[in-house]
Design an enzyme around this catalytic site. Sequence first.
Site, PDB file in Angstrom:
ATOM      1  N   GLU A   1      52.869  46.278  97.751  1.00  0.00           N
ATOM      2  CA  GLU A   1      54.018  45.162  97.295  1.00  0.00           C
ATOM      3  C   GLU A   1      55.198  45.026  98.125  1.00  0.00           C
ATOM      4  OE1 GLU A   1      54.899  47.418  93.706  1.00  0.00           O
ATOM      5  OE2 GLU A   1      56.717  48.356  94.342  1.00  0.00           O
TER       6      GLU A   1
ATOM      7  N   LYS B   1      50.212  53.904  89.161  1.00  0.00           N
ATOM      8  CA  LYS B   1      50.915  52.821  89.107  1.00  0.00           C
ATOM      9  C   LYS B   1      50.103  51.603  89.304  1.00  0.00           C
ATOM     10  CE  LYS B   1      54.251  55.004  92.254  1.00  0.00           C
ATOM     11  NZ  LYS B   1      55.394  55.658  91.457  1.00  0.00           N
TER      12      LYS B   1
ATOM     13  N   HIS C   1      64.321  58.479  98.267  1.00  0.00           N
ATOM     14  CA  HIS C   1      63.796  57.814  97.249  1.00  0.00           C
ATOM     15  C   HIS C   1      63.954  58.679  95.877  1.00  0.00           C
ATOM     16  CE1 HIS C   1      62.358  54.609  99.559  1.00  0.00           C
ATOM     17  NE2 HIS C   1      61.425  55.071 100.342  1.00  0.00           N
TER      18      HIS C   1
ATOM     19  N   ARG D   1      57.907  60.732  79.670  1.00  0.00           N
ATOM     20  CA  ARG D   1      58.448  62.018  79.481  1.00  0.00           C
ATOM     21  C   ARG D   1      60.079  61.857  79.240  1.00  0.00           C
ATOM     22  NH1 ARG D   1      60.775  62.569  84.414  1.00  0.00           N
ATOM     23  NH2 ARG D   1      59.659  61.740  85.958  1.00  0.00           N
TER      24      ARG D   1
HETATM   25  P1  ADP Z   1      58.138  57.393  92.440  1.00  0.00           P
HETATM   26  O1  ADP Z   1      57.073  57.356  91.385  1.00  0.00           O
HETATM   27  O2  ADP Z   1      57.534  58.278  93.876  1.00  0.00           O
HETATM   28  O3  ADP Z   1      59.439  57.728  92.212  1.00  0.00           O
HETATM   29  P2  ADP Z   1      58.798  54.568  92.318  1.00  0.00           P
HETATM   30  O4  ADP Z   1      57.747  53.246  92.461  1.00  0.00           O
HETATM   31  O5  ADP Z   1      59.517  54.822  91.032  1.00  0.00           O
HETATM   32  O6  ADP Z   1      58.235  55.903  92.968  1.00  0.00           O
HETATM   33  O7  ADP Z   1      60.252  54.099  93.484  1.00  0.00           O
HETATM   34  C1  ADP Z   1      61.125  55.153  93.910  1.00  0.00           C
HETATM   35  C2  ADP Z   1      62.237  54.451  94.565  1.00  0.00           C
HETATM   36  O8  ADP Z   1      61.319  53.701  95.557  1.00  0.00           O
HETATM   37  C3  ADP Z   1      62.660  53.493  93.873  1.00  0.00           C
HETATM   38  O9  ADP Z   1      63.809  53.726  93.087  1.00  0.00           O
HETATM   39  C4  ADP Z   1      63.276  52.431  94.978  1.00  0.00           C
HETATM   40  O10 ADP Z   1      64.542  53.035  95.533  1.00  0.00           O
HETATM   41  C5  ADP Z   1      62.149  52.541  95.977  1.00  0.00           C
HETATM   42  N1  ADP Z   1      61.282  51.492  95.785  1.00  0.00           N
HETATM   43  C6  ADP Z   1      60.049  51.638  95.127  1.00  0.00           C
HETATM   44  N2  ADP Z   1      59.520  50.395  95.122  1.00  0.00           N
HETATM   45  C7  ADP Z   1      60.295  49.665  95.813  1.00  0.00           C
HETATM   46  C8  ADP Z   1      60.107  48.176  96.311  1.00  0.00           C
HETATM   47  N3  ADP Z   1      59.111  47.384  96.158  1.00  0.00           N
HETATM   48  N4  ADP Z   1      61.256  47.718  97.194  1.00  0.00           N
HETATM   49  C9  ADP Z   1      62.419  48.306  97.298  1.00  0.00           C
HETATM   50  N5  ADP Z   1      62.145  49.750  97.169  1.00  0.00           N
HETATM   51  C10 ADP Z   1      61.231  50.261  96.265  1.00  0.00           C
END
Ligand code: ADP
Length: 497
Positions: A203, A119, A238, A295
């Site tokens: 973040e 990330k 999540h 992917r």
């Molecule tokens: P992963 O790679 O573990 O799936 P992501 O960054 O794609 O992690 O985030 C997964 C989920 O977590 C998002 O769909 C959202 O619901 C929540 N999320 C991630 N970052 C944030 C953020 N900065 N603020 C609020 N919710 C977040």
Amino acid sequence: MTQKIKKILVANRGEIALRIMRSAKSAGINTVAVYSEADEQAPFARFADERVCIGPPPSSESYLQIDKIIEVCKDLNVDAIHPGYGFLSENAAFAGALEEAGINFIGPSAAAIQTMGDKISAKQAVGSFGVPLVPGMDKPIEDVAEARKIATDIGYPVLVKASAGGGGKGMRIVHNDEDFEGEMERAMSEALNAFGNGAVFVEKFISAPKHIEVQIIGDKHGNLVHLFERDCSVQRRHQKVVEEAPSPILNHEERMKIGEAALNVARACDYYNAGTVEFIMDSDKEFYFLEMNTRLQVEHPVTEQITGVDLVQEQIRVAEGLPLSFKQEDLEVNGHSIEIRVYAEDPKNNFAPSIGNLEVYRRPEGEGVRLDDGYEQGQEIPIYYDPMIAKLVATGKNRNEAIARLLQAIRDYRIIGVKTTLPFCEFVLQHEDFLSGNFTTKFVEQYFTPEVLETDPDPAQIEAVLSVIAFMDQSNQQKLTPTVPVSSSNWKTRLRN
Ligand code: ADP
């Protein structure tokens, strides 16, 4: 240079292996399954033209064995591998090893996987492409005091996130300065355990956002298009459980704007093949880049349903070196499609896996219904893998029709032997917040308790839902607008299983 693919090995299992093989077969391509001892009888292993057992049930001894998989390719003259999702699909070393062995990887370059697989490096890469980022750090925490200062500047609550994260793991919400260090340490150790990499960053925690993601695909000639967005805001832990395309809240202009941002993310890593760019969107419809999945995504069917594109066949074309078979202006949103993930999990027990035998398994059918599944009646759900049984997708000419068809399909789906997420999904689809389209990633936390699956609805609620169902009968004659009045909580019709 183009190179016709004649034989594809699918380095995956379950519904996605079957789904990929079906598309390959209909394109006249032979298929090879590699499977673990736990999947001897699985439909995907039986569907393939050729099959090889590559080891015992644990993934680390079978589905993740790069050398064994390459050996099978050599023995059986395989020219290409499709990795599906999960397992080796985002493993840059795997893509690199295939490049070296002269086997075509149906996916992006190893370099793009590498950049987007982390990330922090992804944030750094897209920074100069004008892609909006969630306010926060674009480097790992090295100095706790500095990270705490950044967290205070951004404003609590903040999210401490694993750079190597996936599947919602290694993520902690921190509400105040006192908790920062403890939560950071927890995130680090979770990340180290899950990914072998403890790097975390900070973040801004966006409260109650929507999760909106954009499907993109590019070829090796520099053509790149987006296939609109999916709204995947209904999540538990999540992780997504209900996904739809298009998002119920975006208009054409907003759709094209987020689509363009996704293309910029792809440009930042010279992307080709299919990928998904994930964003979160706040209540002002400001969106921020989260990550790119390099992917095919679990929820890709809803995009296929509204665009008419077979993404797997297009992926194969791209891997063969052919140009995309369509341009951006050829694509349009046609209708509305919703997918639910049917997991062998107990929604009444915090979605704990519910492993067992599928004593009764009867598939739903109906107009606009698509079921991507990987099991048959009488089979065991193995404990070794993700407990997803199927993806149930319904498409209609508008959102209401898709919801009505999906509700009917849920009721027609019979699964006895394991608990499933079907009753939970039925609850979601009838909830007024879901029906309004304004739901966020907070949906489950806000509205779901196990009791809602046990409470009988009051007569007014029954009537409201019946009106959704009645829509199915009327929909041939007239177009309804999307709001259906259904009252909110404590709502459940029948509980299966
Ligand atoms: P992963 O790679 O573990 O799936 P992501 O960054 O794609 O992690 O985030 C997964 C989920 O977590 C998002 O769909 C959202 O619901 C929540 N999320 C991630 N970052 C944030 C953020 N900065 N603020 C609020 N919710 C977040």
